[in-house]
Design a protein around this motif. Structure first.
Motif, PDB file in Angstrom:
ATOM      1  N   ALA A 260       0.860  -1.190   0.000  1.00  0.00           N
ATOM      2  CA  ALA A 260       0.000   0.000   0.000  1.00  0.00           C
ATOM      3  C   ALA A 260       0.889   1.230   0.000  1.00  0.00           C
ATOM      4  N   GLU A 262       0.400   5.289   1.108  1.00  0.00           N
ATOM      5  CA  GLU A 262      -0.494   6.277   1.725  1.00  0.00           C
ATOM      6  C   GLU A 262      -0.005   7.661   1.307  1.00  0.00           C
ATOM      7  N   ALA A 273      -4.721   1.957   5.791  1.00  0.00           N
ATOM      8  CA  ALA A 273      -3.766   1.312   4.873  1.00  0.00           C
ATOM      9  C   ALA A 273      -3.072   0.136   5.563  1.00  0.00           C
ATOM     10  N   LEU A 277      -3.548  -4.350   4.678  1.00  0.00           N
ATOM     11  CA  LEU A 277      -2.451  -5.222   4.223  1.00  0.00           C
ATOM     12  C   LEU A 277      -2.730  -6.677   4.562  1.00  0.00           C
ATOM     13  N   VAL A 283       3.548  -1.091   3.819  1.00  0.00           N
ATOM     14  CA  VAL A 283       2.945   0.187   3.438  1.00  0.00           C
ATOM     15  C   VAL A 283       4.011   1.272   3.429  1.00  0.00           C
TER      16      VAL A 283
END
Ligand SMILES: [Zn+2]
Ligand SMILES: [Zn+2]
Length: 368
Positions: A260, A262, A273, A277, A283
């Motif tokens: 991810a 952000e 976020a 996962l 992330v």
């Protein structure tokens, strides 16, 4: 001394005022650039509004591109006539620079927000001798001419439209680099990008280049989600609707996403976020909230699921290597960042910023 016209912010949350100023002569490591285009980035507005403590009055602008007009006596990387993209400043001598990660330069704040040459006095002064700060990201490119340093000019091909390339030096390398350089998703993997502004949309184009099989764009703006689909998103989630974003992402990917990014800078979105996962997902924290903000993250979820949260500045990019690569992707049709761009005349800078703040443009570029 070089006569220039520059847009100067004189007070907190103030307008950009056009001023006639003079640039001082080059130091041995500096490069004089005639600006052809300058992107406007959220960080310019953060500085204007004094969320970051930059000295005013100052010439902002940190996504400049243009043509080299003169080089200092020690400059080897570029010569007069070269096309260049200006990027962030770094010192080149601190430990993190020497480790090959200049985006985490220990002098990053001073060099990019301090408003001065580190080793000398100001070089932009107005005719009344009143001090005007420059050196924003070692460029202050909301001006007809800019002094950059050898370290933060990136030589680029003359085959690409030079006035369009400035944002590759900040916002666009930030989003695309977070995917290509930092997350490094494997082909066939899944990714969610939170926020579909210029940074998030750049991340989406990069995810497509990397061969991600499922690319989920999350935003509250339906138009931007539509553009995200054109640029490579396979699915979109409108977080303004009643949908539970995390549940929706888990449904689309069975167990959550591998990666991810952000980009919204909203701490609650970072928490989403992390929750979206899958096991051992990663992330990238790309968007910046105001200084001092904290995010509500379930520690055991990170621990037990083996999740990773990494901070990423400027897309972990080595600009001299990465920006020419982005231009090649663009020229091959794989990275159509021009779809994010609206051009404005330099003189219309205040109008461009109004349009950006109203959400009517994604990436404004001032042309000269
Ligand atoms: Zn450094
Ligand atoms: Zn920026």
């Amino acid at each position: 001394m070089k006569d220039i016209k520059a847009a100067v912010v004189e007070q907190k949350e103030g307008k950009f005022n056009m001023k006639s100023l003079k640039l001082k002569d080059l130091q041995p490591n500096e490069v004089l650039v005639e600006i052809k285009g300058a992107g406007i980035c959220h960080t310019d507005l953060t500085a204007r509004d004094q969320s970051y403590d930059v000295p005013l009055p100052m010439i902002l602008g940190h996504e400049g591109s243009g043509v080299v007009k003169e080089v200092g006596s020690q400059v080897k990387k570029v010569q007069k006539g070269d096309h260049v993209v200006l990027t962030y400043g770094s010192c080149g001598t601190c430990r993190t620079c020497l480790e090959g990660t200049p985006q985490y330069c220990e002098k990053f704040f001073d060099l990019n927000f301090g408003g001065e040459r580190l080793d000398s006095d100001e070089e932009a002064i107005d005719q009344s001798k009143e001090e005007v700060h420059s050196r924003f990201f070692q460029q202050s490119s909301f001006a007809t001419f800019s002094i950059a340093t050898e370290r933060n000019v990136v030589k680029v091909t003359k085959d690409a439209p030079i006035e369009m390339l400035g944002p590759l030096g900040c916002g666009i390398q930030t989003g695309s680099g977070a995917v290509i350089n930092s997350l490094k998703p494997t082909a066939g993997s899944t990714i969610a990008v939170f926020g579909a502004g210029s940074v998030g949309l750049s991340a989406i184009m990069a995810a497509k280049i990397c061969g991600c099989q499922t690319i989920i764009a999350v935003d509250i703006n339906a138009d931007r989600l539509k553009l995200a689909k054109e640029l490579g998103a396979t699915h979109t989630v409108n977080s303004d609707q009643k949908e539970n974003v995390v549940e929706k992402i888990k449904e689309l990917t069975a167990q959550g996403v591998d990666y991810a990014a952000e980009t919204s800078g909203i701490p609650a979105v970072l928490a989403q976020a992390v929750s979206a996962l899958r096991w051992k997902g990663k992330v990238a924290v790309v968007g910046a909230p105001p200084m001092g903000e904290t995010a509500p993250i379930d520690v055991n979820e990170v621990l037990v699921w083996g999740k990773q949260i990494i901070g990423v500045v400027e897309g972990d990019s080595i600009p001299d290597v990465f920006i020419p690569r982005l231009i090649e992707y663009y020229q091959n049709g794989q990275f159509p960042f021009d779809k994010l761009v609206t051009k404005f005349d330099f003189e219309d800078i205040n109008h461009a910023i109004e349009q950006m703040e109203a959400g009517n443009t994604i990436k404004p570029i001032l042309t000269f």
